[in-house]
Design an enzyme around this catalytic site. Structure first.
Site, short mmCIF file in Angstrom:
data_model
loop_
_atom_site.label_atom_id
_atom_site.label_comp_id
_atom_site.label_asym_id
_atom_site.label_seq_id
_atom_site.Cartn_x
_atom_site.Cartn_y
_atom_site.Cartn_z
N ASP A 1 0.74 -0.97 0.12
CA ASP A 1 -0.06 -0.11 0.05
C ASP A 1 0.91 1.29 -0.25
O ASP A 1 1.96 1.25 0.71
CB ASP A 1 -0.81 0.01 1.26
CG ASP A 1 -1.92 1.07 1.06
OD1 ASP A 1 -3.35 0.61 0.83
OD2 ASP A 1 -1.84 2.36 1.13
N GLN B 1 -14.26 2.75 0.89
CA GLN B 1 -13.69 2.45 -0.03
C GLN B 1 -13.39 3.47 -0.88
O GLN B 1 -14.37 4.57 -1.25
CB GLN B 1 -14.50 1.48 -1.01
CG GLN B 1 -13.94 0.85 -2.06
CD GLN B 1 -14.62 -0.17 -2.81
OE1 GLN B 1 -15.82 -0.68 -2.40
NE2 GLN B 1 -14.02 -0.87 -3.68
N HIS C 1 -10.09 -5.07 -3.59
CA HIS C 1 -8.81 -5.35 -2.96
C HIS C 1 -8.87 -5.77 -1.68
O HIS C 1 -9.79 -5.08 -0.75
CB HIS C 1 -7.88 -4.15 -3.02
CG HIS C 1 -8.92 -2.71 -2.66
ND1 HIS C 1 -9.34 -2.22 -3.33
CD2 HIS C 1 -8.35 -2.04 -1.28
CE1 HIS C 1 -9.96 -1.00 -2.68
NE2 HIS C 1 -9.10 -0.98 -1.38
N LEU C 2 -8.04 -6.69 -1.20
CA LEU C 2 -8.01 -7.15 0.08
C LEU C 2 -6.91 -6.44 0.84
O LEU C 2 -5.58 -6.63 0.40
CB LEU C 2 -7.79 -8.71 0.40
CG LEU C 2 -7.69 -9.34 1.54
CD1 LEU C 2 -8.94 -9.32 2.58
CD2 LEU C 2 -7.11 -10.85 1.72
N HIS C 3 -7.20 -5.76 2.02
CA HIS C 3 -6.18 -5.01 2.72
C HIS C 3 -5.40 -6.33 3.52
O HIS C 3 -6.22 -6.97 4.40
CB HIS C 3 -6.56 -3.85 3.58
CG HIS C 3 -7.12 -2.71 3.03
ND1 HIS C 3 -6.22 -1.70 2.98
CD2 HIS C 3 -8.38 -2.52 2.34
CE1 HIS C 3 -6.96 -0.83 2.20
NE2 HIS C 3 -8.26 -1.14 2.06
P1 5GP Z 1 -9.66 1.60 0.21
O1 5GP Z 1 -9.92 2.88 1.11
O2 5GP Z 1 -10.19 1.70 -1.16
O3 5GP Z 1 -9.98 0.36 0.96
O4 5GP Z 1 -8.16 1.26 0.03
C1 5GP Z 1 -7.33 1.92 -1.07
C2 5GP Z 1 -5.77 1.62 -0.92
O5 5GP Z 1 -5.30 1.92 -1.86
C3 5GP Z 1 -5.51 2.79 0.35
O6 5GP Z 1 -4.94 2.11 1.53
C4 5GP Z 1 -4.54 3.62 -0.28
O7 5GP Z 1 -3.33 4.11 0.56
C5 5GP Z 1 -4.04 2.60 -1.60
N1 5GP Z 1 -3.82 3.22 -2.73
C6 5GP Z 1 -4.27 4.47 -3.46
N2 5GP Z 1 -3.58 4.57 -4.79
C7 5GP Z 1 -2.58 3.76 -4.62
C8 5GP Z 1 -1.41 3.70 -5.39
O8 5GP Z 1 -1.43 4.35 -6.54
N3 5GP Z 1 -0.71 2.65 -5.25
C9 5GP Z 1 -0.60 1.94 -4.14
N4 5GP Z 1 0.47 1.00 -3.98
N5 5GP Z 1 -1.75 2.11 -3.19
C10 5GP Z 1 -2.76 2.77 -3.48
#
Ligand code: 5GP
Ligand code: ZN
Length: 114
Positions: free
Chosen positions: A30, A94, A100-102
Site C-alpha cells: 500500500d 472504499q 482489494h483485500l487489505h
Molecule cells: P480503500 O480505501 O479503497 O479500501 O483502500 C485503497 C487503498 O489503496 C488505500 O489504502 C491507499 O493507500 C491505496 N492506494 C491508493 N492509490 C494507490 C496507488 O497508486 N498505489 C498503491 N500502492 N496504493 C494505493
C-alpha cells in the site's frame, strides 16, 4: 488504457512494489501503509466492489484471501496475527473501486475499527 488505478498497477503501467503475481492475482505494498506491513491483494480482472462478485468468482475470492494469508505468514506474522479487510462502498471508506483485500500486520490493531 484503463482509468482504474489498480488495473493499471496490475498491467504494469503504474509502478508498485509487487509482492506476488500469478495468472489471476497481484499483491503489492500500500502506498500509504497503516501498519508496518500493509499489502493489497487484487484480482487482475476489474471488479468494482464486493457487490459485483458472482458465484463464479468464489475461487478467485478464496485465492485473494489465501495469497494475503501467505504473504503475512511468510513475513512471520502468522502466530502474532494480522488483519484482512475488504472495504465496500462509502460507509466502509472504499476509495479505489477495484476489489482489494487489505492485509495489515506488525502492530496491535484495535477493534472495533474506526
Ligand atoms: P480503500 O480505501 O479503497 O479500501 O483502500 C485503497 C487503498 O489503496 C488505500 O489504502 C491507499 O493507500 C491505496 N492506494 C491508493 N492509490 C494507490 C496507488 O497508486 N498505489 C498503491 N500502492 N496504493 C494505493
Ligand atoms: Zn480496475
Amino acid at each position: 488504457m484503463s482509468t482504474c488505478i489498480f488495473c493499471r498497477i496490475a498491467a504494469g503501467e503504474i509502478p508498485a512494489t509487487i509482492l506476488h503475481q500469478d495468472d489471476e492475482v497481484v499483491a503489492f505494498s500500500d502506498l500509504t501503509p497503516q501498519a508496518p506491513f500493509h499489502a493489497l491483494v487484487i484480482p487482475k480482472r476489474h471488479v468494482s466492489t464486493l457487490n459485483d462478485l458472482a458465484s463464479a468468482d468464489d475461487a478467485l475470492v478464496g485465492r485473494l484471501v489465501r495469497v494475503g494469508a501467505t504473504l503475512a505468514q511468510e513475513r512471520g506474522y502468522g502466530v502474532r496475527g494480522y488483519r484482512t479487510v475488504f472495504n465496500c462502498n462509502a460507509d466502509a471508506g472504499q476509495s479505489v473501486f477495484h476489489v482489494h483485500l487489505h492485509v495489515l500486520a506488525g502492530r496491535s490493531l484495535t477493534w472495533p475499527p474506526g
